[in-house]
Scaffold this motif. Sequence first.
Motif, PDB file in Angstrom:
ATOM      1  N   VAL C 174     -16.386  -0.794   1.003  1.00 19.75           N
ATOM      2  CA  VAL C 174     -15.035  -1.525   1.000  1.00 19.75           C
ATOM      3  C   VAL C 174     -14.045  -0.575   0.802  1.00 19.75           C
ATOM      4  N   PRO C 175     -13.499   0.043   1.821  1.00 21.92           N
ATOM      5  CA  PRO C 175     -12.271   1.040   1.235  1.00 21.92           C
ATOM      6  C   PRO C 175     -11.144   0.279   0.739  1.00 21.92           C
ATOM      7  N   VAL C 176     -10.625   1.148  -0.278  1.00 21.46           N
ATOM      8  CA  VAL C 176      -9.624   0.689  -0.900  1.00 21.46           C
ATOM      9  C   VAL C 176      -8.358   1.629  -0.984  1.00 21.46           C
ATOM     10  N   THR C 177      -7.423   0.966  -0.357  1.00 22.70           N
ATOM     11  CA  THR C 177      -6.031   1.934  -0.336  1.00 22.70           C
ATOM     12  C   THR C 177      -4.922   1.231  -1.029  1.00 22.70           C
ATOM     13  N   ARG C 178      -3.612   1.834  -1.532  1.00 22.88           N
ATOM     14  CA  ARG C 178      -2.757   1.162  -2.233  1.00 22.88           C
ATOM     15  C   ARG C 178      -2.444   0.043  -1.327  1.00 22.88           C
ATOM     16  N   GLU C 179      -2.378  -0.087   0.038  1.00 21.73           N
ATOM     17  CA  GLU C 179      -1.823  -1.207   0.739  1.00 21.73           C
ATOM     18  C   GLU C 179      -2.797  -2.322   0.732  1.00 21.73           C
ATOM     19  N   ASN C 180      -4.088  -2.255   1.141  1.00 16.56           N
ATOM     20  CA  ASN C 180      -5.157  -3.041   1.343  1.00 16.56           C
ATOM     21  C   ASN C 180      -5.685  -3.456  -0.130  1.00 16.56           C
ATOM     22  N   LYS C 181      -5.326  -3.054  -1.022  1.00  8.37           N
ATOM     23  CA  LYS C 181      -6.068  -3.676  -2.349  1.00  8.37           C
ATOM     24  C   LYS C 181      -6.145  -5.046  -2.569  1.00  8.37           C
ATOM     25  N   PRO C 182      -5.284  -5.863  -2.526  1.00  8.77           N
ATOM     26  CA  PRO C 182      -5.632  -7.183  -2.582  1.00  8.77           C
ATOM     27  C   PRO C 182      -6.809  -7.854  -1.723  1.00  8.77           C
ATOM     28  N   ARG C 183      -6.398  -7.407  -0.396  1.00  2.00           N
ATOM     29  CA  ARG C 183      -7.646  -7.569   0.409  1.00  2.00           C
ATOM     30  C   ARG C 183      -8.964  -7.020  -0.070  1.00  2.00           C
ATOM     31  N   ALA C 184      -8.849  -5.852  -0.223  1.00  2.00           N
ATOM     32  CA  ALA C 184     -10.527  -5.384  -0.421  1.00  2.00           C
ATOM     33  C   ALA C 184     -10.996  -5.842  -1.497  1.00  2.00           C
ATOM     34  N   GLU C 185     -10.083  -6.083  -2.585  1.00  2.00           N
ATOM     35  CA  GLU C 185     -10.770  -6.864  -4.034  1.00  2.00           C
ATOM     36  C   GLU C 185     -11.287  -8.249  -3.576  1.00  2.00           C
ATOM     37  N   ALA C 186     -10.495  -8.941  -2.804  1.00  2.00           N
ATOM     38  CA  ALA C 186     -11.014 -10.398  -2.422  1.00  2.00           C
ATOM     39  C   ALA C 186     -12.218 -10.053  -1.788  1.00  2.00           C
ATOM     40  N   GLU C 187     -12.441  -9.017  -0.696  1.00  2.00           N
ATOM     41  CA  GLU C 187     -13.719  -8.765  -0.139  1.00  2.00           C
ATOM     42  C   GLU C 187     -14.848  -8.567  -1.116  1.00  2.00           C
ATOM     43  N   GLN C 188     -14.713  -7.699  -1.939  1.00  2.00           N
ATOM     44  CA  GLN C 188     -15.652  -7.183  -2.951  1.00  2.00           C
ATOM     45  C   GLN C 188     -16.046  -8.656  -3.750  1.00  2.00           C
ATOM     46  N   VAL C 189     -15.149  -9.502  -4.225  1.00  2.00           N
ATOM     47  CA  VAL C 189     -15.524 -10.431  -5.051  1.00  2.00           C
ATOM     48  C   VAL C 189     -16.324 -11.470  -4.094  1.00  2.00           C
ATOM     49  N   ARG C 190     -15.951 -11.675  -2.894  1.00  2.00           N
ATOM     50  CA  ARG C 190     -16.737 -12.581  -1.772  1.00  2.00           C
ATOM     51  C   ARG C 190     -18.023 -11.971  -1.853  1.00  2.00           C
ATOM     52  N   LEU C 191     -18.382 -10.678  -1.687  1.00  2.00           N
ATOM     53  CA  LEU C 191     -19.711 -10.180  -1.485  1.00  2.00           C
ATOM     54  C   LEU C 191     -20.399 -10.667  -2.770  1.00  2.00           C
ATOM     55  N   MET C 192     -19.835 -10.271  -4.009  1.00  2.00           N
ATOM     56  CA  MET C 192     -20.738 -10.330  -5.089  1.00  2.00           C
ATOM     57  C   MET C 192     -21.000 -11.925  -5.474  1.00  2.00           C
ATOM     58  N   ARG C 193     -20.074 -12.784  -5.304  1.00  2.00           N
ATOM     59  CA  ARG C 193     -20.394 -14.117  -5.370  1.00  2.00           C
ATOM     60  C   ARG C 193     -21.242 -14.677  -4.581  1.00  2.00           C
ATOM     61  N   GLN C 207     -11.523   3.191  -9.169  1.00  2.00           N
ATOM     62  CA  GLN C 207     -10.286   2.168  -8.868  1.00  2.00           C
ATOM     63  C   GLN C 207     -10.212   1.473 -10.099  1.00  2.00           C
ATOM     64  N   ILE C 208      -8.792   1.098 -10.369  1.00  2.00           N
ATOM     65  CA  ILE C 208      -8.640   0.206 -11.426  1.00  2.00           C
ATOM     66  C   ILE C 208      -8.701  -1.213 -10.932  1.00  2.00           C
ATOM     67  N   LEU C 209      -9.440  -1.993 -11.303  1.00  2.00           N
ATOM     68  CA  LEU C 209      -9.426  -3.645 -11.092  1.00  2.00           C
ATOM     69  C   LEU C 209      -8.216  -4.111 -11.593  1.00  2.00           C
ATOM     70  N   SER C 210      -7.665  -5.067 -10.700  1.00  2.00           N
ATOM     71  CA  SER C 210      -6.482  -5.661 -11.031  1.00  2.00           C
ATOM     72  C   SER C 210      -7.061  -6.947 -11.812  1.00  2.00           C
ATOM     73  N   GLY C 211      -6.090  -7.555 -12.372  1.00  2.00           N
ATOM     74  CA  GLY C 211      -6.301  -8.811 -13.201  1.00  2.00           C
ATOM     75  C   GLY C 211      -6.761 -10.137 -12.179  1.00  2.00           C
ATOM     76  N   ASN C 212      -6.220  -9.890 -10.896  1.00  2.00           N
ATOM     77  CA  ASN C 212      -6.652 -11.075  -9.937  1.00  2.00           C
ATOM     78  C   ASN C 212      -8.319 -10.763  -9.599  1.00  2.00           C
ATOM     79  N   PHE C 213      -8.572  -9.638  -9.660  1.00  2.00           N
ATOM     80  CA  PHE C 213     -10.039  -9.460  -9.216  1.00  2.00           C
ATOM     81  C   PHE C 213     -10.721  -9.842 -10.607  1.00  2.00           C
TER      82      PHE C 213
END
Lengths: 316, 316, 316, 316
Positions: C174-193, C207-213
């Motif tokens: 799951v590539p993470v860039t400054r631009e796609n970070k919210p979407r990337a994190e959502a994808e990571q969480v989805r995969l894990m759940r 990468q630093i995880l956001s509070g949202n993650f």
Amino acid sequence: MTAAPDAPSPHVPSAEPLATHPAASGAGNTATLTISCPDRPGIVAAVSQFLHRHGANIIHSDQHSTDPHALESGGSTFFMRMEFHLGGLDQTGDAFAAAFARDVAGPLNMDWHLSYAARPKRMALLVSRYDHCFLDLLWRKRRGELNVEIPLVISNHEDLRRDAEMFGLPFHVVPVTRENKPRAEAEQVRLMREAGVDFAVLARYMQILSGNFLQAFGRPVINIHHSFLPAFIGANPYRAAFTRGVKLIGATSHYVTEDLDAGPIIAQDVVPVTHRDTPESLVRVGRDVERQVLARAVKAHVEDRVLVHGNKTVVF
Amino acid sequence: MTAAPDAPSPHVPSAEPLATHPAASGAGNTATLTISCPDRPGIVAAVSQFLHRHGANIIHSDQHSTDPHALESGGSTFFMRMEFHLGGLDQTGDAFAAAFARDVAGPLNMDWHLSYAARPKRMALLVSRYDHCFLDLLWRKRRGELNVEIPLVISNHEDLRRDAEMFGLPFHVVPVTRENKPRAEAEQVRLMREAGVDFAVLARYMQILSGNFLQAFGRPVINIHHSFLPAFIGANPYRAAFTRGVKLIGATSHYVTEDLDAGPIIAQDVVPVTHRDTPESLVRVGRDVERQVLARAVKAHVEDRVLVHGNKTVVF
Amino acid sequence: MTAAPDAPSPHVPSAEPLATHPAASGAGNTATLTISCPDRPGIVAAVSQFLHRHGANIIHSDQHSTDPHALESGGSTFFMRMEFHLGGLDQTGDAFAAAFARDVAGPLNMDWHLSYAARPKRMALLVSRYDHCFLDLLWRKRRGELNVEIPLVISNHEDLRRDAEMFGLPFHVVPVTRENKPRAEAEQVRLMREAGVDFAVLARYMQILSGNFLQAFGRPVINIHHSFLPAFIGANPYRAAFTRGVKLIGATSHYVTEDLDAGPIIAQDVVPVTHRDTPESLVRVGRDVERQVLARAVKAHVEDRVLVHGNKTVVF
Amino acid sequence: MTAAPDAPSPHVPSAEPLATHPAASGAGNTATLTISCPDRPGIVAAVSQFLHRHGANIIHSDQHSTDPHALESGGSTFFMRMEFHLGGLDQTGDAFAAAFARDVAGPLNMDWHLSYAARPKRMALLVSRYDHCFLDLLWRKRRGELNVEIPLVISNHEDLRRDAEMFGLPFHVVPVTRENKPRAEAEQVRLMREAGVDFAVLARYMQILSGNFLQAFGRPVINIHHSFLPAFIGANPYRAAFTRGVKLIGATSHYVTEDLDAGPIIAQDVVPVTHRDTPESLVRVGRDVERQVLARAVKAHVEDRVLVHGNKTVVF
């Protein structure tokens, strides 16, 4: 050694009284030469040849280049410590030092220092109320682990007088308050200079030394801080460690500069702690590591193993 | 280096193929010179001057006298390791080595060894069923921590074939039984000699090597023993540690000699254990310290930091 | 366990699927009960009696009161971990848990958690390019040191795909860039759940995880930071350690919270370094301590040895 | 606690003068109960319930089963240490102990021991000429780290008289020669028994105690051996360590039995050494680890943290 701009040099300046060194004789007589200079090819060869030519037999030798790959570009600094027997010296120490200055140190632009085992460094101890670091150093001297003389102990409290006197040491109380601090520090410096002190050790001395003190004293001051610096700078590090929930506590011995707890680090160590530890038990556990780390740093300094490079140390 | 009478020398003998060393050029090109000889004044001066005259810039230098106070009486042995840049070498490596032998090593009666970073040592790995030490060494090589080539892996079992092949390494199975041991060892030695191996590492290889093996191989063999030697020599040290109720368990890496677990020690370490540990948990905890200690010993050997002195080592 | 206000709880919330736990039988079948509650007299008696009455034989028991002297005043929190054999359980696990909730946990106002050795925790690994922590965890699992399942590995780079697949693990990039970070994190969480993950480990995930993650994932996340926290928070701690001239470097494993590198510390360790170390060698030396510390923290978490108390941990 | 057949029990026998324990009151008043018995279900429940019913609030609790999986077959031994506040005790200590013996210890076939923080153990120190372990213990007592009384110091030499007297301790010289050893030991035992000593510490006492001494004294004796046992049993361990070329030296504190250096180990630690160390420097370095290890063992004994199991210890 040139003093760093923001810190008193931890090495005794070139005023080192070479003239009064003991006669360079006796089977057990050794000297230690420390050097720092711009790195370039041939330094080891030049120094070792000089010593060989003057009949000094090298016992230990250590060297360090800060960046050997930058040697050509002038970006590397060279450090060396050589310990040697004086037995075969063909000259008095004075002439030896003069010859070294002329033939080697001058051409290679060296800061250097020469000390003799037979002339122990003179150490002042500054203490407050804690006895553990203080007594540990006195013991180690008594056991022969530390080749120092201790001409005086200075404290801002009476508490440790009996311990000092048990070891036969003059004990001076100089109370320090917010109001009298400049005068108190001047008195401390006067006492140490009159006693011909080479360096001072803050053995859990609980006052911050001012820049004026450091400049007026003009000699190295070694402190023990009760944390793994740079974590927990300042007061109450054990309380701070407890609050943060760390799993190790530490101690750091460093040369004192005007920046609080930020001088060149000489020695550090840590011990494991757990959730069972309280701020009080951290203090108790910490005492053991404080005294070990301070003793290690003082011993290294006394044996001319510590060379300062900017705000860092080379410890041979 | 002259082999000790009762042990294969851990240093490659003077048959070191100097002729095939890489061109002495390139910014990162370094060589390491190790020396042992009767101690006497002037050795550092002689070596450092030789290197300086031949354009080699010393990066690191370490030395050790076994008894500096016995220097005059001939009772001291001198050891030195010098690492230097080849950049400025005015000659090919061959001529450099020949000149060193003639001008320095001969007159000072030195055992010496010269190795080039650009010609990595060739390491054979002998394994059985345990994977931890084996895989740790392979990882370290992959990460660039160990400057070695691994031309082959030899095992008496099939278990680790897949791991070896994952790292692209030839894997030879030579089963060993009581009956076939001489033939099996001869086959192992043949494989290693054909592969041009400089030294072998027993990464928890579970067979005792015979004196015949050691003599036929004629090169250093490094073992990892799962105890703090000399405690718990022989089989089942974790079981023995459990029975004795020790509060620390350890690991020891040493050169192999004909005396079981008695060769020169290169590295040791320990970890705390408690009454809660079982023989099984000691095995698990011990794996971590075994792999660390073996890796440290192998790295020191690879970097020519280990010099053997009788049944002891100097580790620079 | 009630989540701390500013951090996802490192314990699986009470939604723990008790209904699907394995049959409470089999000689090797054990369970672990962890408890935290306001301290008061009689807790150990109440819990141990309950277990005894229900046929559970206690194997290990640990307890901790944050301030036993404040027990009367209500200022102390009590923590306990009990590991017991399920062999003699007179009821199904469900009934056992329900009875415990009703008879003990409710009246004593406990946060509690019950886990079964036969139902290993499910661990997600998040990695970037460094392999040392990642491979060390995979090995330990293979050796049987970590009782976990690893349903997936997530990375922002392709580099470690081959290593993951060697161990038979699904590898998601799951590539993470400054631009796609919210979407990337959502994808990571989805995969894990979707994979039913119980906790995640950042094995040098860069990468630093956001509070949202953290909130969306809602389960414990364990990180390894390459310094002795709280020293050298943030990026490039080895460079900072080099600049400060410390004599030890360390690693810290902690639960991730929204405050960078400030979450509850699980494990820490250090290794000595010297003036000879470069920023590059610190990285190399640090790898060994990073992987050891992370493995120790993950193992403690997996075995339900870590209880969180505010921003600190109790590690039994 | 029943004495092991081949060794004086390291626990004070049941003659413990419970009648003279201090009044069971006062906020800081705590007691410690240690137990060993055949393992079986329900022990924790029985003990914790008893304490709860009698108003004792548990502060710390530790337990250990030697083999929890052998619980059913009777092959496991159970150990427990509980520290609790006496504040709420509904009875005098005597009645409490009698009730415990009747209701819990008897039915469960326990060896047990109850001690009160307000009645410090009485420690005899046996010394020869080395001061480091001796002074370290005196300091720790002075600092409040060791809750002991020291009614006397016994030496076979005059050397440490002044140190003992500085700390206000009676100093008895009992010279020991090959000829007078039985009489000398009888005198030592007489002095200790008259002083009401609970246990003795050999702080580098340089005589081997006979079996007669151990039996006549009948109380625990703690020794510090200057090696990592079982390596280097007997005399001159530092010389032996030097000769073997080990890379770590250690110290071991253990209960004394008739088998030299073979009693139950309480604490061990090591420090790294190198080829630069001489037998003399090993002695110096070893002093630091000796005093730390002995202090740790004495502290554990004083706090009733050490339970003996055959020739091994459980250290809570």
